[in-house]
Every structure is written in C-alpha cells, then in structure tokens.
Design an enzyme around this catalytic site. Structure first.
Site, mmCIF file in Angstrom:
data_model
loop_
_atom_site.group_PDB
_atom_site.id
_atom_site.type_symbol
_atom_site.label_atom_id
_atom_site.label_comp_id
_atom_site.label_asym_id
_atom_site.label_seq_id
_atom_site.Cartn_x
_atom_site.Cartn_y
_atom_site.Cartn_z
ATOM 1 C CB SER A 1 42.567 40.559 40.570
ATOM 2 O OG SER A 1 41.729 40.074 41.084
ATOM 3 C CE LYS B 1 41.117 37.327 37.730
ATOM 4 N NZ LYS B 1 42.099 38.158 39.108
#
Length: 189
Positions: free
Chosen positions: A40, A81
């Site tokens: 990701s 993230k």
C-alpha cells in the site's frame, strides 16, 4: 572463590536487568521497529521493509502534511500511511490531482512514479471529503487526519470504512528510517 563467582553472576544479572530496562524505555517512549506489510505504500515503502518510527516529535508538535505515520487502525493492526489532509481542511481529488481548500497541491513523492505510467492511467480515483469519506464531514474535524497509501489503487486508508479519518490519539509515531533490507537502508521522506 565462591564469593567471586557470586559477585560476577550478580554483576551480569544487574547488567542484563539494566539492558532490558533500557530497551523497554526506548521502545515505550522513543522509537519502535515496524515491518511494512503489503504494497500500500509503494513506491515509497515496499512490502518487507523494516522501519524505525520515532514516537517523540508528536508529543511536542502535531503531524504535518505528507508525514508517513504509523497508527492503530484496528485493535489488532497498525497501519503505515501518509498524512494528506489536516484538521480544518477540505480535501478533494479531481482528475488525479490533490486539492486542499480548493488549492492544487503537488505530491512530489509520487511525481516520478506517475510519470512512468501510461498517460490515460488514473492513479488516484476522484473522491471528496463530503461524499466519499466515512462521516461525510464538510471539513476534517479537529484532532483528525486524512491518510492515504502511496499506492492509491491498492491501499486500505481513509477512503475505506475500515479506517476513515484517523484520530491524533491513534497515531503512534512517524516513520524515519528503513534499516532492512540492506540495499534499501535510507531515511524516509
């Protein structure tokens, strides 16, 4: 002779206890090691990268746009993230471009990667805060952040109902350094 052996054992035991205490102190208050699990954050971070995240700076200042953070996503799982939206902001992606409060914002960490894609490839699907993010807020509430993975088509992030906006209280630290694999050792931008 027996007293000398006991003294030596006590010295080793004290050294071991002090070392364990220092490790606990450092891991609890200063830094944590973490492994990247999944694609990701590509191209910035890769599956299997081992990072050092520091926990100190957010005790004295708030996270900033584009910081790569580690946070509690669920009771069992921490995610890595990038912070895109800050409290009080309106965030929108339109035609593969980031807009904060209606102002275009460049994402330099993705520029090279996006340039290598075919011209008709959409990297970040259009979305906005009021229609596509859980809670349907007009602006990001105080104490919350919008986070996205750099691999926009393969990331469970604020666009997902599983994550949504991330509370500042759930942020553990900021990724600072890749220490493994050896060929990828570097600071994290």
């Amino acid at each position: 002779m027996k007293e000398k052996e006991q003294s030596e054992w006590l010295s080793w035991l004290k050294a071991l206890i002090i070392a364990l205490f220092l490790v606990w102190l450092i891991r609890t208050f200063l830094v944590i090691p973490i492994e990247v699990d999944g694609p990701s954050m590509e191209p910035t971070l890769h599956n299997g990268d081992y990072l050092i995240a520091e926990k100190v700076s957010y005790r004295f200042s708030s996270p900033k746009r584009f910081d790569i953070v580690i946070f509690h996503a669920t009771a069992d799982k921490d995610y890595i993230k990038r912070i895109i939206g800050l409290p009080g902001e309106v965030v929108e992606y339109k035609d593969d471009k980031l807009y904060i409060n209606d102002q275009f914002i460049e994402e330099p960490y993705l520029s090279d990667h996006i340039a290598q894609l075919q011209s008709d490839t959409i990297y970040t699907v259009d979305f906005n805060l009021t229609e596509d993010i859980i809670g349907r807020h007009q602006t990001i509430p105080e104490g919350y952040y919008l986070v996205l993975g750099d691999n926009r088509s393969n990331s469970t992030d604020s666009r997902s109902d599983l994550v949504g906006l991330v509370s500042e209280d759930d942020i553990i630290g900021q990724a600072r350094f890749i220490y493994w694999p050896f060929k990828r050792i570097r600071l994290v931008n």
